[in-house]
Design a protein around this motif. Structure first.
Motif, mmCIF file in Angstrom:
data_model
loop_
_atom_site.group_PDB
_atom_site.id
_atom_site.type_symbol
_atom_site.label_atom_id
_atom_site.label_comp_id
_atom_site.label_asym_id
_atom_site.label_seq_id
_atom_site.Cartn_x
_atom_site.Cartn_y
_atom_site.Cartn_z
ATOM 1 N N LEU A 3 1.005 -1.000 13.169
ATOM 2 C CA LEU A 3 0.743 0.429 13.004
ATOM 3 C C LEU A 3 0.000 0.969 14.216
ATOM 4 O O LEU A 3 -0.592 0.235 14.999
ATOM 5 C CB LEU A 3 -0.074 0.678 11.729
ATOM 6 N N ARG A 4 0.064 2.293 14.345
ATOM 7 C CA ARG A 4 -0.703 3.020 15.373
ATOM 8 C C ARG A 4 -1.533 4.079 14.669
ATOM 9 O O ARG A 4 -1.054 4.762 13.771
ATOM 10 C CB ARG A 4 0.217 3.642 16.414
ATOM 11 N N VAL A 59 -1.291 7.052 9.395
ATOM 12 C CA VAL A 59 -0.901 6.164 10.489
ATOM 13 C C VAL A 59 0.615 6.241 10.672
ATOM 14 O O VAL A 59 1.333 6.809 9.842
ATOM 15 C CB VAL A 59 -1.309 4.693 10.205
ATOM 16 N N THR A 60 1.093 5.653 11.748
ATOM 17 C CA THR A 60 2.532 5.490 11.955
ATOM 18 C C THR A 60 2.805 4.008 12.140
ATOM 19 O O THR A 60 2.000 3.282 12.720
ATOM 20 C CB THR A 60 3.009 6.264 13.194
ATOM 21 N N GLY A 61 3.940 3.544 11.636
ATOM 22 C CA GLY A 61 4.284 2.138 11.779
ATOM 23 C C GLY A 61 5.005 1.615 10.564
ATOM 24 O O GLY A 61 5.761 2.344 9.899
ATOM 25 N N VAL A 86 -4.885 3.490 18.881
ATOM 26 C CA VAL A 86 -5.126 2.080 18.590
ATOM 27 C C VAL A 86 -3.885 1.483 17.919
ATOM 28 O O VAL A 86 -3.365 2.041 16.948
ATOM 29 C CB VAL A 86 -6.347 1.891 17.668
ATOM 30 N N ASP A 87 -3.422 0.356 18.454
ATOM 31 C CA ASP A 87 -2.311 -0.383 17.851
ATOM 32 C C ASP A 87 -2.861 -1.610 17.141
ATOM 33 O O ASP A 87 -3.657 -2.367 17.712
ATOM 34 C CB ASP A 87 -1.297 -0.817 18.915
ATOM 35 N N ILE A 97 -5.708 -6.195 17.881
ATOM 36 C CA ILE A 97 -6.077 -4.796 18.055
ATOM 37 C C ILE A 97 -5.963 -4.473 19.537
ATOM 38 O O ILE A 97 -6.600 -5.123 20.382
ATOM 39 C CB ILE A 97 -7.515 -4.537 17.575
ATOM 40 N N THR A 98 -5.154 -3.456 19.874
ATOM 41 C CA THR A 98 -4.940 -3.066 21.264
ATOM 42 C C THR A 98 -5.240 -1.585 21.430
ATOM 43 O O THR A 98 -4.768 -0.759 20.641
ATOM 44 C CB THR A 98 -3.485 -3.347 21.693
#
Length: 379
Positions: A3-4, A59-61, A86-87, A97-98
């Motif tokens: 998710l983002r 969120v998106t994902g 945040v991804d 976590i990126t």
């Protein structure tokens, strides 16, 4: 699970859930924060078998997924991330976590070992968030800290039609705060005793955005309520309640008084703090009221001592009374009013402290009463 999510929204949500995690969990998984993705929403949860916290953000994902990681560590990491999207991705036994060029890998805990969170009860009504937080703070000042007397560590909430009362006592003082709320069923009457610390933290956190707080109570219970819930702005929390009820505190309030001196609350607070600098721990702060004003004293002949005078609105026989300095200062802060009124009956009996508006001010401070047991006056 991939998710983002917006970094600021994630940081606020994780901090909300992690703040209520136990410092020394009885089982390791209770130190975890549960991340659940469902239909474009991320729900972040924490639970210690007494208090549960949940917050939902967009969120998106992936449409769904679930992972459990250390809540405190996750909160610290997210707080330190740069202001970029945040991804988050769950890979086998790790969570990645990126954010920009920053990358973190956290070990996960078994989701199947995490206890089922309690369901939010049905809405019983709503209340202004700021007013509720202020009222809880006023009541909490008198709640006990001794865990060997668990009933005294709670704030009692009494729902009576459109009226809500918050009561607390530690046996040496008590506080009663009356205010209004908007019930779903005005005919329903419920009394529930909630841990003061949990209620204070919840009220303060939920009031940060203003608006209204929804109070939730089990619909099928009247006198034996086992849980209470609060929600606002996508944030939800439930709390188990304490057994029993407080004594009938209102019956302890005197119906008439022999003396009611009035004094500037902020000036008395400053004087009390200064004079009590010479007082040893738990030593008394002595107040003498007469037609000339008020004299505040501490210390004694064989030790450091101090005294200071200030104006006081009082026309009667001299009255001498002594208090625990901390309890007096906390009471003066709790009334949150320009003028403090001391309502007294006879020596040695409890004193009721109320707030009053200043000259030219029509503010109403009548909803709060702080009763304090005086100490034996040492000349």
């Amino acid at each position: 699970m991939k998710l983002r999510v917006d970094r600021d929204a994630l940081a606020e949500a994780v901090a909300w859930a992690a703040k209520r995690l136990p410092q020394r969990p009885s089982v390791p998984v209770l130190a975890g924060t549960l991340l659940t993705v469902d239909d474009g929403q991320l729900t972040i949860s924490g639970f210690d078998y007494q208090v549960s916290s949940q917050v939902t953000i967009e969120v998106t994902g992936d449409p769904e997924g679930q992972v459990l990681v250390s809540g405190k560590l996750l909160a610290e990491i997210v707080k330190a991330l740069p202001s970029k999207p945040v991804d988050i991705a769950a890979e086998s036994s790790h969570l990645e976590i990126t954010c920009g060029s920053a990358r973190f890998t956290l070990p996960t805990m078994p989701v199947e070992d995490y206890p089922a969170l309690p369901h939010m009860p049905e809405s019983a009504g709503t209340i202004d968030a700021s007013a509720f937080a202020a009222a809880v703070a006023q009541a909490a000042v008198a709640a006990g800290k001794d865990d060997t007397l668990p009933t005294m560590t709670g704030i009692q909430m009494e729902f009576r039609g459109n009226d809500l009362a918050l009561l607390a006592t530690d046996r040496y003082r008590m506080a009663i705060r009356d205010l209004s709320w908007k019930p779903v069923d005005p005919e329903r009457e419920v009394t529930v005793l909630i841990p003061a610390k949990a209620l204070s933290e919840t009220a303060k956190a939920l009031s940060s955005r203003g608006g209204e707080i929804t109070i939730a109570l089990p619909a099928d219970s009247e006198s034996n309520v086992g849980m209470i819930g609060f929600s606002a702005g996508g944030q939800r929390t439930t709390s188990s309640v304490l057994d029993g009820q407080l004594p009938p505190l209102r019956s302890l309030l005197p119906s008439s008084f022999s003396a009611q001196p009035r004094v500037n609350a902020s000036e008395l607070t400053a004087v009390a703090k200064r004079v009590s600098l010479v007082a040893e721990r738990n030593a008394q702060l002595r107040l003498t009221f007469d037609s000339d004003g008020l004299v505040v004293e501490a210390g004694g002949a064989e030790e450091a001592k101090a005294s200071e005078a200030l104006e006081c609105d009082y026309d009667g026989e001299p009255v001498k009374i002594a208090f625990n300095p901390q309890y007096l200062v906390e009471g003066l802060a709790a009334i949150a009013a320009p003028v403090a009124r001391f309502s007294m009956t006879e020596p040695g009996k409890p004193v009721v402290l109320n707030g009053e508006a200043g000259e030219g001010d029509d503010s109403d401070f009548s909803g709060y009463q702080y009763m304090l047991q005086p100490l034996r006056f040492d000349s």
